[in-house]
Write a protein that holds these residues in place. Structure first.
Motif, mmCIF file in Angstrom:
data_model
loop_
_atom_site.group_PDB
_atom_site.id
_atom_site.type_symbol
_atom_site.label_atom_id
_atom_site.label_comp_id
_atom_site.label_asym_id
_atom_site.label_seq_id
_atom_site.Cartn_x
_atom_site.Cartn_y
_atom_site.Cartn_z
ATOM 1 N N MET A 1 0.840 -1.177 0.000
ATOM 2 C CA MET A 1 0.000 0.000 0.000
ATOM 3 C C MET A 1 0.884 1.238 0.000
ATOM 4 O O MET A 1 1.890 1.298 0.683
ATOM 5 N N TYR A 2 0.490 2.208 -0.788
ATOM 6 C CA TYR A 2 1.208 3.479 -0.835
ATOM 7 C C TYR A 2 0.428 4.507 -0.035
ATOM 8 O O TYR A 2 -0.790 4.591 -0.141
ATOM 9 N N ASP A 3 1.147 5.278 0.766
ATOM 10 C CA ASP A 3 0.509 6.316 1.557
ATOM 11 C C ASP A 3 1.338 7.593 1.441
ATOM 12 O O ASP A 3 2.094 7.936 2.346
ATOM 13 N N PHE A 4 1.211 8.241 0.288
ATOM 14 C CA PHE A 4 1.947 9.478 0.054
ATOM 15 C C PHE A 4 1.016 10.646 0.291
ATOM 16 O O PHE A 4 -0.134 10.629 -0.137
ATOM 17 N N ALA A 5 1.530 11.664 0.964
ATOM 18 C CA ALA A 5 0.717 12.852 1.206
ATOM 19 C C ALA A 5 1.633 14.041 1.463
ATOM 20 O O ALA A 5 2.681 13.896 2.096
ATOM 21 N N PRO A 6 1.237 15.200 0.996
ATOM 22 C CA PRO A 6 2.015 16.396 1.316
ATOM 23 C C PRO A 6 1.914 16.702 2.804
ATOM 24 O O PRO A 6 0.943 16.327 3.460
ATOM 25 N N GLN A 7 2.913 17.389 3.318
ATOM 26 C CA GLN A 7 2.987 17.688 4.746
ATOM 27 C C GLN A 7 2.462 19.090 5.063
ATOM 28 O O GLN A 7 3.198 19.960 5.487
ATOM 29 N N GLY A 8 1.205 19.318 4.841
ATOM 30 C CA GLY A 8 0.604 20.602 5.203
ATOM 31 C C GLY A 8 1.082 21.761 4.357
ATOM 32 O O GLY A 8 1.145 21.682 3.145
ATOM 33 N N ASP A 9 1.482 22.828 5.010
ATOM 34 C CA ASP A 9 1.841 24.079 4.343
ATOM 35 C C ASP A 9 3.346 24.176 4.108
ATOM 36 O O ASP A 9 4.001 25.087 4.622
ATOM 37 N N GLN A 10 3.894 23.245 3.349
ATOM 38 C CA GLN A 10 5.329 23.218 3.106
ATOM 39 C C GLN A 10 5.746 24.310 2.117
ATOM 40 O O GLN A 10 4.986 24.648 1.211
ATOM 41 N N PRO A 11 6.979 24.796 2.244
ATOM 42 C CA PRO A 11 7.533 25.630 1.179
ATOM 43 C C PRO A 11 7.626 24.795 -0.103
ATOM 44 O O PRO A 11 7.818 23.572 -0.044
ATOM 45 N N LYS A 12 7.515 25.452 -1.255
ATOM 46 C CA LYS A 12 7.496 24.724 -2.526
ATOM 47 C C LYS A 12 8.691 23.783 -2.716
ATOM 48 O O LYS A 12 8.497 22.650 -3.156
ATOM 49 N N PRO A 13 9.918 24.208 -2.409
ATOM 50 C CA PRO A 13 11.032 23.268 -2.628
ATOM 51 C C PRO A 13 10.874 21.958 -1.852
ATOM 52 O O PRO A 13 11.167 20.886 -2.375
ATOM 53 N N GLU A 14 10.386 22.038 -0.620
ATOM 54 C CA GLU A 14 10.167 20.827 0.177
ATOM 55 C C GLU A 14 9.011 20.001 -0.389
ATOM 56 O O GLU A 14 9.088 18.768 -0.445
ATOM 57 N N LEU A 15 7.943 20.659 -0.795
ATOM 58 C CA LEU A 15 6.801 19.971 -1.389
ATOM 59 C C LEU A 15 7.224 19.202 -2.633
ATOM 60 O O LEU A 15 6.894 18.025 -2.798
ATOM 61 N N TYR A 16 7.984 19.863 -3.506
ATOM 62 C CA TYR A 16 8.425 19.203 -4.738
ATOM 63 C C TYR A 16 9.433 18.093 -4.457
ATOM 64 O O TYR A 16 9.463 17.090 -5.176
ATOM 65 N N ALA A 17 10.261 18.244 -3.421
ATOM 66 C CA ALA A 17 11.176 17.163 -3.044
ATOM 67 C C ALA A 17 10.386 15.931 -2.588
ATOM 68 O O ALA A 17 10.717 14.800 -2.959
ATOM 69 N N ASP A 18 9.334 16.147 -1.813
ATOM 70 C CA ASP A 18 8.495 15.031 -1.370
ATOM 71 C C ASP A 18 7.746 14.395 -2.548
ATOM 72 O O ASP A 18 7.614 13.171 -2.624
ATOM 73 N N LEU A 19 7.258 15.235 -3.459
ATOM 74 C CA LEU A 19 6.588 14.723 -4.651
ATOM 75 C C LEU A 19 7.556 13.880 -5.476
ATOM 76 O O LEU A 19 7.209 12.779 -5.934
ATOM 77 N N ALA A 20 8.776 14.350 -5.649
ATOM 78 C CA ALA A 20 9.786 13.610 -6.410
ATOM 79 C C ALA A 20 10.107 12.274 -5.755
ATOM 80 O O ALA A 20 10.217 11.246 -6.430
ATOM 81 N N GLU A 21 10.235 12.284 -4.435
ATOM 82 C CA GLU A 21 10.522 11.049 -3.705
ATOM 83 C C GLU A 21 9.379 10.039 -3.878
ATOM 84 O O GLU A 21 9.617 8.849 -4.099
ATOM 85 N N ALA A 22 8.147 10.504 -3.784
ATOM 86 C CA ALA A 22 6.995 9.621 -3.964
ATOM 87 C C ALA A 22 6.958 9.065 -5.383
ATOM 88 O O ALA A 22 6.715 7.865 -5.595
ATOM 89 N N ALA A 23 7.214 9.914 -6.370
ATOM 90 C CA ALA A 23 7.211 9.459 -7.764
ATOM 91 C C ALA A 23 8.309 8.434 -8.002
ATOM 92 O O ALA A 23 8.080 7.405 -8.653
ATOM 93 N N ARG A 24 9.475 8.691 -7.463
ATOM 94 C CA ARG A 24 10.587 7.752 -7.616
ATOM 95 C C ARG A 24 10.208 6.390 -7.034
ATOM 96 O O ARG A 24 10.451 5.348 -7.659
ATOM 97 N N ALA A 25 9.572 6.388 -5.887
ATOM 98 C CA ALA A 25 9.155 5.129 -5.259
ATOM 99 C C ALA A 25 8.123 4.389 -6.117
ATOM 100 O O ALA A 25 8.167 3.164 -6.243
ATOM 101 N N LEU A 26 7.200 5.127 -6.717
ATOM 102 C CA LEU A 26 6.143 4.497 -7.517
ATOM 103 C C LEU A 26 6.653 3.926 -8.837
ATOM 104 O O LEU A 26 6.200 2.861 -9.254
ATOM 105 N N VAL A 27 7.559 4.619 -9.504
ATOM 106 C CA VAL A 27 7.995 4.163 -10.827
ATOM 107 C C VAL A 27 9.178 3.208 -10.768
ATOM 108 O O VAL A 27 9.449 2.509 -11.752
ATOM 109 N N SER A 28 9.846 3.145 -9.633
ATOM 110 C CA SER A 28 11.024 2.294 -9.500
ATOM 111 C C SER A 28 10.673 0.836 -9.782
ATOM 112 O O SER A 28 9.839 0.233 -9.108
#
Length: 160
Positions: free
Chosen positions: A1-28
């Motif tokens: 099961m995947y449980d990816f979610a943004p962490q509230g009111d993150q600054p954009k660089p952190e949000l995109y880093a988390d998005l990238a990490e989630a995408a990497r995990a899904l496509v790997s």
């Protein structure tokens, strides 16, 4: 099961880093390009606020053809050089459009869209797809959004 979610009111660089990490995990390790595009479109929709469309157009014989997306039904085929997506595909350059109504030749698939971000997905120097984000808010996208989606495109490129 995947449980990816943004962490509230993150600054954009952190949000995109988390998005990238989630995408990497899904496509790997997943060889199916359509499945990977579908999951990445869903992640974008989940992570980024104020969107009314997020997804892919694929390069099929030098024409963009609708790929996996989240949002209202969309235009199916877009010639290279036409509209924001076709311009990004033809030029190989990210397009940040603060006001789609001011973009010459804009293709209005959803009348609610006001701004757009389109990022080419490259393999071996060739555009194989574009990531298209639409928002009902004018000036929704900026250079930080472009950088974040460009990093995402680089991650998914080998997997589509």
């Amino acid at each position: 099961m995947y449980d990816f979610a943004p962490q509230g009111d993150q600054p954009k660089p952190e949000l995109y880093a988390d998005l990238a990490e989630a995408a990497r995990a899904l496509v790997s390790g997943e060889p199916d390009g359509v499945a990977n595009m579908a999951n990445v479109a869903a992640l974008i929709w989940q992570f980024l606020p104020d969107l009314n469309w997020a997804g892919f157009y694929r390069n099929v014989e030098d024409e963009l053809v609708l790929g996996p997306f989240v949002g209202k039904p969309a235009c199916i085929r877009i010639p290279f050089g036409r509209g924001v997506c076709g311009t990004a595909a033809e030029s190989g350059q990210t397009q940040i459009v603060p006001d789609v109504h001011a973009f010459p030749g804009h293709i209005a698939c959803d009348a609610d869209s006001r701004s757009e971000l389109v990022v080419p997905v490259m393999q071996d120097g060739k555009v194989v797809a574009v990531i298209d984000l639409d928002s009902p808010i004018a000036e929704r996208f900026d250079a930080e959004d472009a950088a974040g989606i460009e990093a995402l495109a680089a991650i998914v490129a080998p997997s589509i």
